[in-house]
Scaffold this motif. Structure first.
Motif, mmCIF file in Angstrom:
data_model
loop_
_atom_site.group_PDB
_atom_site.id
_atom_site.type_symbol
_atom_site.label_atom_id
_atom_site.label_comp_id
_atom_site.label_asym_id
_atom_site.label_seq_id
_atom_site.Cartn_x
_atom_site.Cartn_y
_atom_site.Cartn_z
ATOM 1 N N UNK A 231 0.668 2.174 4.011
ATOM 2 C CA UNK A 231 1.588 2.097 5.146
ATOM 3 C C UNK A 231 2.242 3.441 5.404
ATOM 4 N N UNK A 232 2.622 4.119 4.336
ATOM 5 C CA UNK A 232 3.221 5.436 4.491
ATOM 6 C C UNK A 232 2.252 6.404 5.156
ATOM 7 N N UNK A 233 0.978 6.341 4.755
ATOM 8 C CA UNK A 233 -0.004 7.240 5.353
ATOM 9 C C UNK A 233 -0.185 6.932 6.840
ATOM 10 N N UNK A 234 -0.225 5.643 7.164
ATOM 11 C CA UNK A 234 -0.364 5.244 8.561
ATOM 12 C C UNK A 234 0.840 5.709 9.384
ATOM 13 N N UNK A 235 2.027 5.543 8.837
ATOM 14 C CA UNK A 235 3.243 5.974 9.530
ATOM 15 C C UNK A 235 3.232 7.488 9.725
ATOM 16 N N UNK A 236 2.834 8.226 8.697
ATOM 17 C CA UNK A 236 2.812 9.683 8.812
ATOM 18 C C UNK A 236 1.818 10.136 9.875
ATOM 19 N N UNK A 237 0.646 9.509 9.915
ATOM 20 C CA UNK A 237 -0.382 9.918 10.867
ATOM 21 C C UNK A 237 0.080 9.742 12.313
ATOM 22 N N UNK A 238 0.881 8.711 12.557
ATOM 23 C CA UNK A 238 1.283 8.419 13.920
ATOM 24 C C UNK A 238 2.631 8.999 14.322
ATOM 25 N N UNK A 239 3.457 9.390 13.335
ATOM 26 C CA UNK A 239 4.829 9.779 13.662
ATOM 27 C C UNK A 239 5.243 11.074 12.949
ATOM 28 N N UNK A 240 4.291 11.996 12.881
ATOM 29 C CA UNK A 240 4.541 13.250 12.173
ATOM 30 C C UNK A 240 5.715 14.017 12.767
ATOM 31 N N UNK A 241 5.843 13.998 14.090
ATOM 32 C CA UNK A 241 6.923 14.731 14.736
ATOM 33 C C UNK A 241 8.288 14.246 14.306
ATOM 34 N N UNK A 242 8.480 12.933 14.276
ATOM 35 C CA UNK A 242 9.762 12.366 13.866
ATOM 36 C C UNK A 242 10.050 12.654 12.399
ATOM 37 N N UNK A 243 9.012 12.590 11.581
ATOM 38 C CA UNK A 243 9.169 12.861 10.143
ATOM 39 C C UNK A 243 9.573 14.317 9.925
ATOM 40 N N UNK A 244 8.934 15.225 10.662
ATOM 41 C CA UNK A 244 9.283 16.646 10.566
ATOM 42 C C UNK A 244 10.717 16.880 11.026
ATOM 43 N N UNK A 245 11.101 16.276 12.162
ATOM 44 C CA UNK A 245 12.455 16.456 12.699
ATOM 45 C C UNK A 245 13.520 15.927 11.735
ATOM 46 N N UNK A 246 13.175 14.886 10.972
ATOM 47 C CA UNK A 246 14.131 14.299 10.023
ATOM 48 C C UNK A 246 14.180 15.065 8.701
ATOM 49 N N UNK A 247 13.339 16.107 8.567
ATOM 50 C CA UNK A 247 13.334 16.904 7.346
ATOM 51 C C UNK A 247 12.669 16.238 6.165
ATOM 52 N N UNK A 248 11.766 15.303 6.441
ATOM 53 C CA UNK A 248 11.123 14.556 5.360
ATOM 54 C C UNK A 248 9.758 15.125 4.982
ATOM 55 N N UNK A 249 9.323 16.169 5.662
ATOM 56 C CA UNK A 249 8.058 16.781 5.283
ATOM 57 C C UNK A 249 7.290 17.327 6.466
ATOM 58 N N UNK A 250 6.680 18.490 6.253
ATOM 59 C CA UNK A 250 5.867 19.104 7.297
ATOM 60 C C UNK A 250 4.390 18.750 7.142
ATOM 61 N N UNK A 251 4.026 18.182 6.007
ATOM 62 C CA UNK A 251 2.649 17.775 5.737
ATOM 63 C C UNK A 251 2.664 16.449 5.014
#
Length: 283
Positions: free
Chosen positions: A171-191
């Protein structure tokens, strides 16, 4: 037998049945979407506004409105305007009296308030966001503290991040693949690797912390809550104003919220109703 008289094949009958069911499901989904129109900022909707928002024929739209009003989910207030209906109040009372997560948290939030001196929250995972289902407030609690019925993004705030971190790897991988921009903006990871490491750190700590991530003046700490199948379904935590930070023993706070999370999770496992409470859709 002529071509016109040939019987319809079983496969074609099944296809027709599936199409009819799909059409019915789509119609029901469209009708129930009326509820999504009503917000705190827009609590009153005119009939014509509802019809425009639905993007269906007027006859279909009127039928949907009549059905929703008949069920008590919306209510006419005169001059062609509608508000949310009284049936929702009844349903809310039923949830307050029977929801397994609320039942399992009885007394825990109050004890958390007493032991920490801060307001406590209970949240659940809901449709790619986190929804507050209960709060226990101390005197002089921050005015903009999250309350029952309010949602927060999945990537900001302790109550959200601790749930996110305990989702399954796929689930985490699926979320990252679709919402990388939000994850980056939240400071949770660039990769993906950086995001995965950050989530693992929260899991290893057993709690998440935040400072001004959603509300600028707010600090929070939260621990996960699990169901009988050890799936994360929510979080419990406390929040306070930054001005109090110098008076707070954060390690003690973390210990207490983790203890509260374990207690609610244990009660979920002990109660038969906990077996049927599954994580709401996410991913």
């Amino acid at each position: 037998m002529t071509k016109k008289e040939q019987p319809i094949s079983k496969d074609k009958m099944n296809d027709a049945g599936e199409q009819e069911r799909d059409a019915g499901a789509n119609s029901l989904t469209r009708m129930l979407s009326i509820l999504n129109l009503f917000t705190e900022d827009n609590p009153l909707w005119a009939t014509n506004e509802i019809l425009t928002a639905l993007e269906v024929s007027r006859s279909t739209g009127y039928r949907y409105i009549r059905s929703m009003a008949s069920a008590g989910l919306i209510s006419a207030v005169g001059n062609g305007y509608y508000i949310l209906g009284p049936r929702i109040i009844e349903l809310d009372l039923q949830i307050r009296n029977t929801d397994p997560l609320l039942q399992a948290s009885e007394g825990v939030l109050e004890e958390l308030c007493d032991s920490t001196g801060h307001s406590a929250l209970l949240c659940t995972l809901f449709q790619n966001s986190v929804l507050c289902v209960r709060e226990s407030l101390v005197p002089f609690s921050p005015a903009d503290l999250m309350g029952r019925g309010q949602r927060r993004p999945l990537f900001r705030g302790a109550m959200s991040k601790v749930i996110l971190a305990h989702l399954s790897a796929h689930r985490l991988r699926s979320i990252f693949n679709r919402r990388q921009g939000e994850i980056f903006d939240a400071g949770l990871g660039e990769s993906w690797d950086e995001f995965r490491v950050n989530m693992a750190a929260i899991r290893n700590d057993g709690y998440a912390k935040s400072s001004g991530e959603f509300t600028r003046s707010m600090i929070g700490a939260s621990a996960p809550v699990f169901n009988v199948g050890d799936e994360v379904i929510g979080s419990v935590g406390v929040a306070w104003d930054k001005s109090e930070m110098g008076q707070v023993d954060f390690d003690r706070i973390a210990l207490l919220v983790k203890r509260a999370g374990r207690e609610i999770s244990a009660r979920m496992r002990d109660r038969s109703m906990g077996k049927v409470l599954r994580p709401r859709a996410v991913g």
